[in-house]
Scaffold this motif. Structure first.
Motif, mmCIF file in Angstrom:
data_model
loop_
_atom_site.group_PDB
_atom_site.id
_atom_site.type_symbol
_atom_site.label_atom_id
_atom_site.label_comp_id
_atom_site.label_asym_id
_atom_site.label_seq_id
_atom_site.Cartn_x
_atom_site.Cartn_y
_atom_site.Cartn_z
ATOM 1 N N VAL A 187 -6.162 28.964 56.542
ATOM 2 C CA VAL A 187 -5.322 28.156 55.652
ATOM 3 C C VAL A 187 -6.076 27.812 54.365
ATOM 4 O O VAL A 187 -5.527 27.910 53.255
ATOM 5 C CB VAL A 187 -4.860 26.871 56.375
ATOM 6 N N THR A 188 -7.340 27.414 54.493
ATOM 7 C CA THR A 188 -8.136 27.073 53.318
ATOM 8 C C THR A 188 -8.367 28.295 52.435
ATOM 9 O O THR A 188 -8.338 28.204 51.196
ATOM 10 C CB THR A 188 -9.489 26.475 53.741
ATOM 11 N N LEU A 189 -8.600 29.431 53.053
ATOM 12 C CA LEU A 189 -8.781 30.677 52.301
ATOM 13 C C LEU A 189 -7.548 30.985 51.467
ATOM 14 O O LEU A 189 -7.646 31.346 50.286
ATOM 15 C CB LEU A 189 -9.069 31.823 53.275
ATOM 16 N N ALA A 190 -6.373 30.806 52.056
ATOM 17 C CA ALA A 190 -5.129 31.054 51.315
ATOM 18 C C ALA A 190 -4.994 30.087 50.146
ATOM 19 O O ALA A 190 -4.621 30.484 49.031
ATOM 20 C CB ALA A 190 -3.933 30.918 52.260
ATOM 21 N N GLY A 191 -5.318 28.810 50.365
ATOM 22 C CA GLY A 191 -5.228 27.817 49.293
ATOM 23 C C GLY A 191 -6.194 28.098 48.166
ATOM 24 O O GLY A 191 -5.849 27.998 46.981
ATOM 25 N N TRP A 192 -7.419 28.468 48.516
ATOM 26 C CA TRP A 192 -8.415 28.766 47.487
ATOM 27 C C TRP A 192 -7.993 29.979 46.669
ATOM 28 O O TRP A 192 -8.129 30.011 45.447
ATOM 29 C CB TRP A 192 -9.773 29.007 48.136
ATOM 30 N N PHE A 193 -7.467 31.002 47.338
ATOM 31 C CA PHE A 193 -7.030 32.208 46.652
ATOM 32 C C PHE A 193 -5.910 31.904 45.656
ATOM 33 O O PHE A 193 -5.907 32.395 44.527
ATOM 34 C CB PHE A 193 -6.553 33.242 47.670
ATOM 35 N N LEU A 194 -4.965 31.057 46.067
ATOM 36 C CA LEU A 194 -3.819 30.762 45.208
ATOM 37 C C LEU A 194 -4.196 29.926 43.994
ATOM 38 O O LEU A 194 -3.644 30.106 42.903
ATOM 39 C CB LEU A 194 -2.744 30.035 46.023
ATOM 40 N N ILE A 195 -5.149 29.015 44.155
ATOM 41 C CA ILE A 195 -5.426 28.048 43.091
ATOM 42 C C ILE A 195 -6.572 28.472 42.186
ATOM 43 O O ILE A 195 -6.503 28.355 40.961
ATOM 44 C CB ILE A 195 -5.708 26.654 43.696
ATOM 45 N N PHE A 196 -7.656 29.015 42.782
ATOM 46 C CA PHE A 196 -8.863 29.235 41.989
ATOM 47 C C PHE A 196 -9.163 30.688 41.665
ATOM 48 O O PHE A 196 -10.137 30.981 40.989
ATOM 49 C CB PHE A 196 -10.087 28.653 42.711
ATOM 50 N N ARG A 197 -8.353 31.607 42.129
ATOM 51 C CA ARG A 197 -8.717 33.014 41.974
ATOM 52 C C ARG A 197 -8.790 33.445 40.515
ATOM 53 O O ARG A 197 -9.515 34.374 40.156
ATOM 54 C CB ARG A 197 -7.733 33.916 42.726
ATOM 55 N N ARG A 198 -8.012 32.784 39.632
ATOM 56 C CA ARG A 198 -7.992 33.213 38.234
ATOM 57 C C ARG A 198 -8.857 32.338 37.329
ATOM 58 O O ARG A 198 -8.934 32.570 36.145
ATOM 59 C CB ARG A 198 -6.550 33.204 37.701
ATOM 60 N N ARG A 199 -9.455 31.304 37.912
ATOM 61 C CA ARG A 199 -10.237 30.397 37.072
ATOM 62 C C ARG A 199 -11.645 30.947 36.867
ATOM 63 O O ARG A 199 -12.380 31.141 37.823
ATOM 64 C CB ARG A 199 -10.325 29.013 37.717
ATOM 65 N N ALA A 200 -11.990 31.165 35.644
ATOM 66 C CA ALA A 200 -13.338 31.661 35.353
ATOM 67 C C ALA A 200 -14.313 30.492 35.332
ATOM 68 O O ALA A 200 -13.974 29.386 34.928
ATOM 69 C CB ALA A 200 -13.357 32.369 34.001
ATOM 70 N N ALA A 201 -15.516 30.764 35.764
ATOM 71 C CA ALA A 201 -16.550 29.734 35.726
ATOM 72 C C ALA A 201 -16.949 29.479 34.281
ATOM 73 O O ALA A 201 -16.849 30.342 33.413
ATOM 74 C CB ALA A 201 -17.775 30.178 36.530
#
Length: 410
Positions: A187-201
């Motif tokens: 569940v956490t993996l899915a949430g992280w993928f949806l929210i942070f996958r496009r955010r560049a450091a």
């Protein structure tokens, strides 16, 4: 009268608040996944020992191996993060934790338990190494508060799994009890993928990063030793506390309940002590650290001299000290440097060698149990370490941070 500029300002504030809350919730979700691999097996050790034939010394490796991984991976976290990227590194780590738990549920052999301790430990390690720098960069002045919430969620995951796993095991066997924790990882993996996958450091401050070589600094080594010793009690407690109380006549469920009870106070400490640190007008954490260490010491002495009559009290006090020391130890390292990436690098180094020391704790405790026939010697050794670290705490004066972070001899 509402103007377009005021409306835009409120919209921007609302968006910023939502992003802050969403980011904090994801950081807390990460924390929840970092301890079930360790804590779920603790109240079921006797069942595991009977089913697999493993002795106390070998069973200790179920905790020792993940902590060794935490140390080794933390030291290499900079290179791994550059290779994978921050978000991909965290997602891969969550996947490793989920797969490790699923394998435990499917295959209940000693070899499976030990190999998944390595796999899941590597995932836990990389997340723990990446989170401090990420939090300092993304949350700025709110860093102590967010680190407290992260630490509280991390400990909550351990307490929840210690409380729930024996009950699940009663319904579906010990393998289900230790393996079901792949679900929150997914569940956490899915949430992280949806929210942070496009955010560049944020771009790195190359000068700050290149200018800080922790392994060359005496202060970095002191922080690593300090972090390792003040948190060594956690790895021993999560491994052996339920077994200790089972030897005193309590059931596996009762032992897990005591560990969960202790976790409540770990969480309270992880929330309250960083909140106090956030409100301080100074970055001097010494009196908070001293109070936390004294709480640990009182708990260990209680385990030695009055384990049965005031069990809830000793577990609560020790838990408060353990919870406070973990979160304050991370904040202490981050306080030493203003640049987020450099501070994250220092925190990763501290955790690397600190967790290697943690890894020895349950193994030494298990050997002492086999040698002496009791866990009393293990609690006494932890108490001696805490007294020593109380003296070391005096050295952490913020006024000297700029000096000790530049000179290899400090």
């Amino acid at each position: 009268m509402t103007t377009p500029s005021s409306t835009a300002s409120r919209t921007a504030d609302h968006t910023e608040t939502l992003q802050f809350v969403g980011g904090v919730l994801l950081i807390m979700a990460l924390g929840l996944n970092l301890r079930p691999l360790l804590a779920s097996a603790s109240p079921l050790m006797e069942d595991i020992r009977t089913a697999t034939g493993l002795g106390y010394g070998v069973l200790a490796w179920l905790t020792t191996l993940p902590f060794l991984c935490m140390g080794a991976v933390a030291l290499a976290s900079g290179r791994i993060a550059r290779l994978l990227g921050e978000s991909r590194g965290i997602m891969l780590s969550l996947g490793a934790i989920g797969v490790a738990c699923a394998l435990r549920q499917a295959y209940g052999t000693g070899l499976t338990l030990l190999s998944t301790a390595l796999l899941g430990g590597a995932g836990i390690a990389l997340i723990q190494a990446l989170v401090p720098g990420l939090v300092k960069r993304r949350f700025g002045a709110r860093m102590p508060l967010v680190m407290g919430l992260y630490s509280a969620s991390l400990m909550s995951g351990g307490g929840l799994s210690a409380w729930v796993s024996p009950r699940i095991a009663e319904l579906g066997g010990w393998q289900l009890g230790v393996g079901i924790w792949w679900m929150p990882a997914l569940v956490t993996l899915a949430g992280w993928f949806l929210i942070f996958r496009r955010r560049a450091a944020a771009p790195a401050d190359a000068t700050a990063i290149e200018g800080v070589r922790p392994w060359r600094l005496k202060r970095a080594w002191l922080l690593a030793l300090y972090f390792g010793v003040i948190n060594a009690g956690y790895s021993s407690v999560v491994t052996w506390l339920p077994v200790y109380y089972q030897e005193l006549g309590r059931s596996a469920v009762a032992g897990g309940r005591l560990l969960a009870w202790m976790t409540i106070f770990q969480v309270l400490a992880a929330l309250t002590m960083p909140a106090i640190a956030q409100r301080q007008k100074t970055t001097d954490r010494r009196w908070l650290l001293a109070a936390s260490l004294i709480a640990q010491l009182v708990g260990y002495l209680g385990f030695i001299f009055m384990p049965q009559s005031l069990a809830l009290w000793w577990n609560a006090i020790a838990g408060f000290g353990l919870g406070a020391c973990f979160s304050l130890g991370l904040i202490l390292a981050l306080d030493h440097l203003t640049d987020a990436r450099a501070a994250g690098r220092l925190a990763a180094f501290m955790q690397g060698f600190g967790f290697m020391l943690n890894a020895l704790s349950p193994w030494i405790s298990g050997i002492l149990r086999e040698t002496t026939g009791s866990f009393i010697a293990a609690w006494a050794l932890l108490a001696i370490g805490i007294v020593t670290m109380l003296v070391v705490t005096l050295r952490f004066s913020p006024a000297r941070y700029p000096q000790v972070m530049q000179s290899p001899g400090q």
